[in-house]
Design a protein around this motif. Structure first.
Motif, PDB file in Angstrom:
ATOM      1  N   VAL B 209      26.592  50.600  53.244  1.00 59.47           N
ATOM      2  CA  VAL B 209      27.985  49.958  52.990  1.00 59.47           C
ATOM      3  C   VAL B 209      28.946  50.331  54.516  1.00 59.47           C
ATOM      4  O   VAL B 209      28.602  51.277  55.166  1.00 59.47           O
ATOM      5  N   ASN B 210      29.453  49.186  54.879  1.00 58.16           N
ATOM      6  CA  ASN B 210      29.984  49.147  56.224  1.00 58.16           C
ATOM      7  C   ASN B 210      31.701  49.137  56.172  1.00 58.16           C
ATOM      8  O   ASN B 210      32.265  49.925  56.732  1.00 58.16           O
ATOM      9  N   ASP B 211      31.949  48.596  55.105  1.00 59.24           N
ATOM     10  CA  ASP B 211      33.451  48.272  55.030  1.00 59.24           C
ATOM     11  C   ASP B 211      33.977  49.177  53.910  1.00 59.24           C
ATOM     12  O   ASP B 211      33.518  49.085  52.556  1.00 59.24           O
ATOM     13  N   PHE B 212      34.794  50.118  54.280  1.00 56.56           N
ATOM     14  CA  PHE B 212      35.294  51.149  53.176  1.00 56.56           C
ATOM     15  C   PHE B 212      36.716  50.806  52.646  1.00 56.56           C
ATOM     16  O   PHE B 212      37.284  51.554  52.031  1.00 56.56           O
ATOM     17  N   THR B 213      37.257  49.701  53.009  1.00 54.37           N
ATOM     18  CA  THR B 213      38.596  49.219  52.506  1.00 54.37           C
ATOM     19  C   THR B 213      38.677  49.152  50.927  1.00 54.37           C
ATOM     20  O   THR B 213      39.757  49.784  50.491  1.00 54.37           O
ATOM     21  N   SER B 214      37.600  48.906  50.418  1.00 57.31           N
ATOM     22  CA  SER B 214      37.727  48.603  48.920  1.00 57.31           C
ATOM     23  C   SER B 214      37.762  50.145  48.262  1.00 57.31           C
ATOM     24  O   SER B 214      38.083  50.269  47.361  1.00 57.31           O
ATOM     25  N   ILE B 215      36.823  51.114  48.932  1.00 58.80           N
ATOM     26  CA  ILE B 215      36.715  52.371  48.254  1.00 58.80           C
ATOM     27  C   ILE B 215      38.066  53.114  48.621  1.00 58.80           C
ATOM     28  O   ILE B 215      38.510  53.778  47.772  1.00 58.80           O
ATOM     29  N   ALA B 216      38.624  52.816  49.712  1.00 58.02           N
ATOM     30  CA  ALA B 216      39.966  53.317  50.165  1.00 58.02           C
ATOM     31  C   ALA B 216      41.009  53.050  48.998  1.00 58.02           C
ATOM     32  O   ALA B 216      42.079  53.669  48.419  1.00 58.02           O
ATOM     33  N   THR B 217      40.781  51.592  48.656  1.00 63.06           N
ATOM     34  CA  THR B 217      42.043  50.964  47.733  1.00 63.06           C
ATOM     35  C   THR B 217      41.762  51.756  46.379  1.00 63.06           C
ATOM     36  O   THR B 217      42.754  52.009  45.695  1.00 63.06           O
ATOM     37  N   ARG B 218      40.426  52.053  45.907  1.00 63.69           N
ATOM     38  CA  ARG B 218      40.302  52.476  44.820  1.00 63.69           C
ATOM     39  C   ARG B 218      40.786  53.869  44.647  1.00 63.69           C
ATOM     40  O   ARG B 218      41.373  54.329  43.879  1.00 63.69           O
ATOM     41  N   VAL B 219      40.631  54.634  45.841  1.00 61.17           N
ATOM     42  CA  VAL B 219      41.094  55.914  45.807  1.00 61.17           C
ATOM     43  C   VAL B 219      42.591  55.872  46.093  1.00 61.17           C
ATOM     44  O   VAL B 219      43.285  56.770  44.992  1.00 61.17           O
ATOM     45  N   ALA B 220      43.268  55.057  46.368  1.00 58.25           N
ATOM     46  CA  ALA B 220      44.666  55.055  46.507  1.00 58.25           C
ATOM     47  C   ALA B 220      45.404  55.004  45.240  1.00 58.25           C
ATOM     48  O   ALA B 220      46.455  55.213  45.151  1.00 58.25           O
ATOM     49  N   GLY B 221      44.305  54.296  44.291  1.00 57.14           N
ATOM     50  CA  GLY B 221      45.047  53.840  43.093  1.00 57.14           C
ATOM     51  C   GLY B 221      44.777  55.035  42.196  1.00 57.14           C
ATOM     52  O   GLY B 221      45.304  54.888  40.825  1.00 57.14           O
ATOM     53  N   LEU B 222      44.504  56.202  42.555  1.00 59.26           N
ATOM     54  CA  LEU B 222      44.108  57.449  41.517  1.00 59.26           C
ATOM     55  C   LEU B 222      45.378  58.376  41.324  1.00 59.26           C
ATOM     56  O   LEU B 222      44.946  59.179  40.800  1.00 59.26           O
ATOM     57  N   GLY B 223      46.249  58.022  42.137  1.00 57.37           N
ATOM     58  CA  GLY B 223      47.424  58.973  42.010  1.00 57.37           C
ATOM     59  C   GLY B 223      47.363  60.086  43.225  1.00 57.37           C
ATOM     60  O   GLY B 223      46.767  59.745  44.104  1.00 57.37           O
TER      61      GLY B 223
END
Lengths: 293, 386
Positions: B209-223
């Motif tokens: 995995v190279n791009d972690f923007t999607s993971i960061a987006t998911r984390v940001a939506g967790l409260g």
């Protein structure tokens, strides 16, 4: 939730655009030569490092870095074709150039390992940390640049292929090399041109990927497997199919991360690959080989 | 023209195509302790090998000036690539061709787990300093020793400190899908939950995995997230930290969460990550600000040899060789006696901390764990939690 869905859509388009930049070169070479180029990944890495060093030497001029990566990629393409692939093709054995691409790949990786070391480089451009926030979504300026550069590249490539004499010659050679030769087109020149364009695209793809990738001498190999999958899903040698497949894979990655788990990304992408091979072996767009490139 | 280019490329290939193994050997004497070094020299974990080798070379230079009990030390490096298959091949090569008295390495748990049974069959002790998986010493085998605290010791300590010292009540765990990544994540989750905290998400990913923007987006939506323990190698670690900052999750991006890291990351990580690393708390195996004489001497010698400051990877590799030398000083002379000497180690004082092995050959000392916090100027503050 709508914001998250929208944000993941943006993320997917960014990643998909990067994949398209890398996969376009692969599909061009396959379209014209029916040859898989394993060294393409390493031209991507070379492009990333060239952009990194030029950007740093010129105090953050990233655009100069992109231009340098494109130029160096083009030179590498010409060099590889002239020194290795053209002589091997002349021997009439299709397997030799394929094996040679693996050799070039390993040689480039080890050369970069010796020259640049194994420790990851942090390629931060002046745009990496500038964030545009809009309605709950965010996009770094770097990622916006990726989308813009990819779009411009795709449009220019499309125009070149459709409306210029060289583009038409390239398509003619991809359809029937011998007949194209009888029509006054020099196939060797067109093949050389294909390598130059494909490698220039790879170099520029590297320049765009560098700030996103974990930049090591092995960086390109981490995206090339996906790029191959995209080329197959899109239809080997089909430019339009490659663009569509690249964006689909990018979106699959981001939505799989959101709604399943990042560990599922490869499972979903390669399940799509197998499904495509089973249901539509010629790819999403290509129907007949003569329509490719 | 074409032939000329062909020849030039072949010459370049011959220059760069040298095998990734080397031997530090200046001694043909009979009384030599042969040390096999299984380090990742290629691939994403190759920064381990590069830095390990520096620590080893410094130790050899110091020890071989006078020798220890009449013995000199010779090291042969093999590229185990942080991965089970190349590690297995490198180990077999090492045993067949070099016949070491003792081996050091690997850094990555998956590779170490693959090496262990081969070393045990050959009855050669393996001294590990960088792998954290509990499986290495539980149940363990009599031929493998580990200097660093395992994932359970580290994970419990990090989770307890997060809950008690940082008052964290919510956490998101990010980890690579390897034995060490999954193991560390589980221990943190179990301990943190037992303390009363809540795990909002446990997100694993492959090394490709190279791009972690999607993971960061998911984390940001967790409260609201208090801490984000992260178990990755340096390259992915950099991208995760930057993506979390861009998504406004961590302190470095104006958010609330504190990222917690492991000894997997090398020194200099903060400078590469930039301001995104602000507030990042991570454990390192070596505190360069430690005022103990052994540490000051090591730091001075390292700077004199390499003109740079040592990292914890340099330090733990140096300790591995020094511990072997300590065993030789106590009578170790071959594989069996070195194994027995390692097992009998009590209060060995190294630059990373002290060493004393339990019945599973796990170092029981926790003074090899040092907590560091990244300041706004990207320097460190030692938190002195242990």
């Amino acid at each position: 939730m709508l914001t998250v869905v929208l944000q993941q859509g943006i993320n997917g388009i960014v990643v998909g655009s990067l994949y398209v930049l890398v996969a376009l070169g692969l599909t061009l070479i396959y379209g014209v030569l029916v040859q898989i180029n394993f060294a393409h990944a390493d031209i991507v890495t070379v492009g990333a490092f060239v952009a990194y060093f030029v950007t740093h030497w010129l105090s953050g001029n990233y655009f100069a870095g992109i231009a340098a990566a494109l130029a160096v990629g083009a030179v590498f393409g010409w060099l590889m074709n002239a020194a290795i692939f053209a002589p091997l093709r002349d021997r009439g054995n299709e397997l030799l150039p394929l094996i040679a691409t693996i050799g070039v790949s390993i040689m480039l990786q080890n050369a970069m390992l010796v020259l640049l070391g194994p420790i990851p480089y942090a390629f931060n451009t002046p745009y990496s940390n500038e964030v545009i926030r809009l309605g709950g979504t965010f996009l770094t300026v770097q990622n916006a640049l990726i989308i813009i550069v990819s779009t411009i590249t795709i449009v220019l490539l499309y125009a070149f292929m459709k409306f210029t004499f060289l583009g038409k010659a390239l398509r003619a050679v991809s359809q029937d090399r011998e007949t194209a030769g009888l029509m006054g087109i020099n196939p060797n020149y067109v093949i050389m041109l294909t390598f130059v364009i494909a490698s220039a695209l790879a170099g520029m793809g590297g320049a765009m990927l560098g700030p996103v990738l974990v930049l090591t001498p092995f960086a390109g190999t981490s995206v090339i497997v996906k790029a191959f999958a995209i080329v197959i899903i899109g239809g080997f040698g089909n430019v339009e199919g490659t663009i569509i497949a690249g964006l689909i894979v990018g979106l699959i990655e981001s939505y799989t991360t959101q709604f399943l788990d990042p560990g599922w990304i490869d499972i979903v992408v390669f399940a799509l690959l197998l499904l495509t091979l089973a249901v539509r072996p010629t790819g999403l767009v290509a129907e007949r080989r003569e329509e490719n490139v | 023209m074409t032939k000329w280019l062909y020849c030039a490329l072949l010459m370049v290939a011959s220059i760069f195509g040298a095998p990734a193994v080397s031997t530090t050997s200046a001694f043909a004497a009979d009384k030599t302790i042969k040390i096999g070094a299984l380090f990742p020299i290629s691939g994403p974990g190759s920064y381990f090998g590069t830095q390990d080798k520096q620590g080893v070379e410094l130790a050899l230079e110091q020890l071989n000036k006078a020798g220890v009990n009449g013995y000199k030390f010779e090291v042969k490096y093999e590229d185990s690539a942080c991965s089970p298959l190349p590690a297995t091949q490198a180990t077999k090569r090492l045993i067949e061709q070099f016949k070491p008295d003792v081996a050091i390495g690997e850094e990555c748990s998956d590779a170490t787990l693959a090496i262990m049974p081969i070393m045990a069959r050959a009855k050669i002790p393996l001294l590990n300093a960088g792998s954290s998986s509990i499986k290495i010493t539980e149940p363990g085998n009599p031929w493998t020793f580990r200097i660093m605290p395992n994932e359970v010791m580290q994970g419990i300590d990090i989770a307890n400190n997060a809950y008690k010292r940082l008052n964290a009540r919510t956490a998101v765990i990010l980890h690579e899908n390897t034995n060490a990544g999954i193991g560390n994540a589980k221990v943190f989750a179990d301990t943190f939950t037992k303390d009363g905290g809540k795990i909002l998400a446990d997100i694993g990913f492959g090394r490709d995995v190279n791009d972690f923007t999607s993971i960061a987006t998911r984390v940001a939506g967790l409260g609201q997230i208090d801490v984000i323990p992260t178990y990755t190698l340096e390259g992915q670690g950099l991208k995760i930290t930057q993506a979390l900052a861009q998504a406004g999750v961590v302190k470095g991006g104006g958010g609330h969460a504190i990222q917690l890291g492991t000894i997997w990351l090398p020194f200099g990580f903060e400078q590469k990550a930039g301001k995104a690393a602000l507030g990042y708390i991570r454990i390192v195996q070596f505190d360069p600000t430690d005022q103990r004489e052994v540490v000051r001497k090591f730091v001075d010698a390292f700077k004199a040899k390499y003109n740079q400051s040592p990292t914890h990877l340099n330090a733990h590799a140096y300790d591995q060789i020094m511990l072997i030398a300590d065993v030789v000083k106590r009578g170790g002379k071959d594989a069996q006696s070195i194994r027995d000497g390692l097992a009998a180690t009590k209060n060995f004082v190294g630059v990373t901390g002290s060493v004393e092995f339990d019945k599973h050959n796990q170092n029981v000392k926790m003074d090899t764990v040092h907590y560091m916090e990244t300041k706004p100027d990207l320097s460190w503050t030692a938190l002195k939690w242990n």
